[in-house]
Design a protein around this motif. Structure first.
Motif, PDB file in Angstrom:
ATOM      1  N   ARG A 102       0.829  -1.215   0.000  1.00  0.00           N
ATOM      2  CA  ARG A 102       0.000   0.000   0.000  1.00  0.00           C
ATOM      3  C   ARG A 102       0.859   1.259   0.000  1.00  0.00           C
ATOM      4  NH1 ARG A 102      -4.521  -1.907   4.511  1.00  0.00           N
ATOM      5  NH2 ARG A 102      -5.602  -3.421   3.143  1.00  0.00           N
ATOM      6  N   GLY A 103       1.986   1.222   0.761  1.00  0.00           N
ATOM      7  CA  GLY A 103       2.880   2.381   0.763  1.00  0.00           C
ATOM      8  C   GLY A 103       3.478   2.649  -0.609  1.00  0.00           C
ATOM      9  N   GLU A 104       3.832   1.576  -1.345  1.00  0.00           N
ATOM     10  CA  GLU A 104       4.370   1.763  -2.696  1.00  0.00           C
ATOM     11  C   GLU A 104       3.323   2.370  -3.623  1.00  0.00           C
ATOM     12  OE1 GLU A 104       5.754  -1.974  -3.999  1.00  0.00           O
ATOM     13  OE2 GLU A 104       7.537  -2.002  -2.690  1.00  0.00           O
ATOM     14  N   GLU A 105       2.087   1.923  -3.500  1.00  0.00           N
ATOM     15  CA  GLU A 105       1.027   2.512  -4.326  1.00  0.00           C
ATOM     16  C   GLU A 105       0.834   3.990  -4.005  1.00  0.00           C
ATOM     17  OE1 GLU A 105      -2.406   0.188  -3.743  1.00  0.00           O
ATOM     18  OE2 GLU A 105      -1.702  -1.508  -4.976  1.00  0.00           O
ATOM     19  N   GLU A 129       3.653   5.915  -5.577  1.00  0.00           N
ATOM     20  CA  GLU A 129       3.469   6.096  -7.008  1.00  0.00           C
ATOM     21  C   GLU A 129       2.447   7.181  -7.299  1.00  0.00           C
ATOM     22  OE1 GLU A 129       2.429   2.351  -8.572  1.00  0.00           O
ATOM     23  OE2 GLU A 129       4.437   1.455  -8.342  1.00  0.00           O
ATOM     24  N   MET A 130       1.341   7.185  -6.511  1.00  0.00           N
ATOM     25  CA  MET A 130       0.328   8.227  -6.710  1.00  0.00           C
ATOM     26  C   MET A 130       0.888   9.599  -6.392  1.00  0.00           C
ATOM     27  SD  MET A 130      -3.016   6.270  -5.197  1.00  0.00           S
ATOM     28  CE  MET A 130      -4.065   7.686  -5.453  1.00  0.00           C
ATOM     29  N   SER A 131       1.672   9.707  -5.316  1.00  0.00           N
ATOM     30  CA  SER A 131       2.244  11.013  -4.961  1.00  0.00           C
ATOM     31  C   SER A 131       3.264  11.466  -6.009  1.00  0.00           C
ATOM     32  CB  SER A 131       2.914  10.930  -3.585  1.00  0.00           C
ATOM     33  OG  SER A 131       3.989  10.011  -3.622  1.00  0.00           O
ATOM     34  N   ASP A 132       4.033  10.499  -6.576  1.00  0.00           N
ATOM     35  CA  ASP A 132       4.976  10.864  -7.641  1.00  0.00           C
ATOM     36  C   ASP A 132       4.249  11.392  -8.865  1.00  0.00           C
ATOM     37  OD1 ASP A 132       7.070  10.151  -6.058  1.00  0.00           O
ATOM     38  OD2 ASP A 132       7.263   8.120  -6.906  1.00  0.00           O
ATOM     39  N   ASP A 133       3.130  10.739  -9.210  1.00  0.00           N
ATOM     40  CA  ASP A 133       2.357  11.233 -10.350  1.00  0.00           C
ATOM     41  C   ASP A 133       1.833  12.636 -10.079  1.00  0.00           C
ATOM     42  OD1 ASP A 133       2.848   8.853 -11.571  1.00  0.00           O
ATOM     43  OD2 ASP A 133       0.950   7.929 -10.951  1.00  0.00           O
ATOM     44  N   ASP A 134       1.346  12.877  -8.847  1.00  0.00           N
ATOM     45  CA  ASP A 134       0.853  14.216  -8.514  1.00  0.00           C
ATOM     46  C   ASP A 134       1.973  15.241  -8.581  1.00  0.00           C
ATOM     47  OD1 ASP A 134      -1.577  13.029  -8.128  1.00  0.00           O
ATOM     48  OD2 ASP A 134      -1.356  12.868  -5.942  1.00  0.00           O
ATOM     49  N   MET A 135       3.140  14.867  -8.083  1.00  0.00           N
ATOM     50  CA  MET A 135       4.267  15.811  -8.123  1.00  0.00           C
ATOM     51  C   MET A 135       4.674  16.114  -9.555  1.00  0.00           C
ATOM     52  SD  MET A 135       5.157  16.806  -5.136  1.00  0.00           S
ATOM     53  CE  MET A 135       6.829  17.379  -5.412  1.00  0.00           C
TER      54      MET A 135
END
Length: 553
Positions: A322-325, A328-334
């Motif tokens: 869950r932390g990896e997901e 990944e979502m936070s990287d996409d937002d950034m």
């Protein structure tokens, strides 16, 4: 019996080995310098060999040439014959050739290299023919290595053969480890081009056919006659993009489904682990715990700990997924946020402006290409009016597709122009900021120059004070030199350093004998130090010698 080598007979039950024994196919091991070698008398048919004095040093030999099979034998009796030489040295090994000289020496070439070591053991022996005591029938043998061209040639041939074998072995190893070569690419022809056009449309044969197309393009096979064929193959390659994107999205969808299935399964497994842990907790309460025996309680305790460890491990694994997901979502937002933010630096603005210009030029080229295609289709439609209605429908569909693409390209071009204008405005603003920074740097440099000027004036004043102090100290030294010269001129036999310092301390009490002695040592042409007295009354005196050069002239 030939002299025995001591260390060959150390093992019990084995007799000492004679190196002159015929048929011995091994070279004797090198003799140790410390171990004594017992040499005995050797009896032959026509002569006798007497060993040298064991107390004498061993005979000196030259450095062994490479591949040496030839020895020099000196000190032969004058009446020695070739048959006698063969009788003495034939016991060492097979002799290939003998070159005898009239001056009591010869050269012997053996068939093998190791026999040379056996022949060297005879160096120093005295030889006597029969029982005669005549001087012409006696001599002292001297055996040494000899450098022969035949030996060197055979050795070089053998080395070259070994080098060839090594190169061959290395080449075979390189060929074995070399990766396999790619399959050859067929040369361009009309027949191969037509076959490649059919293969490139097939999904299964597309990877191989696109590699052939790339090779033809890199070779420069394109010309005006076959440009349309290459264009159609490139267009067919472009049509595979939609298929590849759909396959990629399908695989991504399958991967997401597998992830969801894995997460649901893990959640179900964790729920069952929680139930098992709750069972152990309920069993460990006092209501049920008192009814179990000691061994049962021990097993229950051990099982509960094992289940809790496994539960915690799986929990950490699920939390990691869950932390990896979330990462990944936070990287996409950034990435989205960073894409929306504009860069203020001049270099980034210039690079973006250049990229936009290049994209604008490429869009223009694509727009011209679409226009040319539309005009060609119109011309073909005008020429082929009596063709069937199906072909007209296909041409009209292509024309409508091209018009739609042309409209989309025009909209994109207008949007790119607006973005280019915005980038240019940002660039002008960054240039103004740069000019302001340059003005500030210029003002700072001017202030720094003023500070440096002030510092230079202060340093000049300090140097002036130091020069004045140095001049005064130099005058002081000259005055003391004049006083000491006058004092020593009055004392022709010289004076000690303590006597000179006692006289100078009347003028200045701060004078140190060490400083006065250092000053006198720096002027050897004016002051000279001499030793006077004998024994315990030995004393160092300083004399004035400044006028001695003038007296001599």
């Amino acid at each position: 019996v030939f002299p025995e080598i001591p260390f060959l007979g150390l093992m019990t039950g084995i007799a000492p080995m004679n190196p002159m024994m015929p048929g011995l196919g091994l070279a004797p091991p090198p003799l140790s310098q410390d171990a004594p070698v017992v040499k005995e008398i050797i009896h032959c048919k026509s002569c006798t060999l007497f060993p040298p004095n064991p107390n004498l040093p061993p005979p000196v030999t030259r450095e062994r040439p490479p591949g040496c099979k030839t020895v020099f034998v000196g000190g032969l009796p004058e009446n020695a014959t070739e048959q006698l030489i063969v009788e003495v040295f034939g016991q060492c090994g097979d002799i290939a050739a003998i070159r005898k000289s009239k001056k009591n020496f010869c050269h012997i070439r053996f068939a093998e290299e190791f026999t040379v070591d056996k022949a060297l053991l005879l160096s120093g022996y005295r030889i006597r023919l029969g029982s005669s005591t005549d001087k012409k029938d006696t001599g002292r043998l001297h055996v040494d290595f000899a450098q022969a061209r035949d030996d060197l040639y055979e050795w070089e041939c053998r080395q070259r053969m070994l080098a060839r074998e090594e190169r061959h072995r290395r080449k075979m190893e390189e060929d074995r480890l070399r990766p396999p070569s790619p399959p050859p690419i067929v040369h361009y022809s009309e027949h191969e081009c037509s076959e490649l056009g059919d293969k490139i449309k097939d999904d299964n044969k597309f990877p191989e056919s696109v590699r052939v197309l790339l090779t033809w393009l890199e070779r420069g096979e394109v010309n005006r006659r076959n440009a349309n064929n290459f264009y159609s193959m490139i267009q067919s390659s472009n049509s595979h993009i939609r298929r590849l994107m759909s396959e990629k999205s399908q695989h991504e969808k399958e991967m997401e489904e597998a992830k969801d299935k894995f997460k649901t399964t893990m959640a179900a497994i964790l729920a069952q682990f929680e139930q098992i842990v709750s069972v152990f907790h309920a069993a460990s309460k006092q209501k049920a715990w008192d009814h179990f025996s000691k061994a049962q309680r021990k097993n229950l305790d051990m099982w509960r700990k094992q289940v809790e460890e496994i539960r915690n491990m799986h929990n950490e694994q699920l939390m990691g997924i869950r932390g990896e997901e979330e990462m990944e979502m936070s990287d996409d937002d950034m990435e989205d946020l960073s894409a929306t933010n504009s860069k203020d630096s001049e270099d980034s603005g210039v690079s973006q402006a250049e990229a936009l210009k290049e994209e604008n030029d490429s869009l223009r080229c694509q727009l011209d290409a679409y226009r040319n295609e539309v005009e060609l289709l119109k011309q073909e439609q005008g020429k082929n009016q009596p063709i069937r209605s199906e072909e007209d429908n296909t041409h009209s569909q292509q024309l409508s597709f091209l018009q739609q693409a042309l409209q989309g390209m025009q909209k994109q071009l207008l949007r790119m122009r607006d973005e280019l204008k915005e980038r240019e405005a940002e660039l002008e603003k960054s240039l103004e900021d740069k000019q302001q920074l340059k003005n500030q740097i210029h003002n700072l440099k001017a202030g720094l120059h003023n500070l440096q000027t002030t510092h230079t004036l202060q340093v000049g004043i300090k140097h002036t004070h130091m020069h004045t102090h140095a001049q005064s100290s130099k005058n002081f030294v000259f005055m003391f030199m004049w006083i000491i010269s006058t004092f020593l001129n009055v004392h022709p036999f010289g004076a000690s350093i303590e006597y000179i310092c006692s006289y100078l301390q009347r003028l200045d009490t701060k004078i140190n004998p060490g400083e006065v002695e250092a000053l006198l040592s720096r002027l050897p042409c004016t002051f000279r130090q001499e030793l006077t007295g004998v024994g315990a009354s030995l004393e160092k005196r300083w004399n004035f010698c400044g006028f001695q050069g003038i007296k001599s002239t």
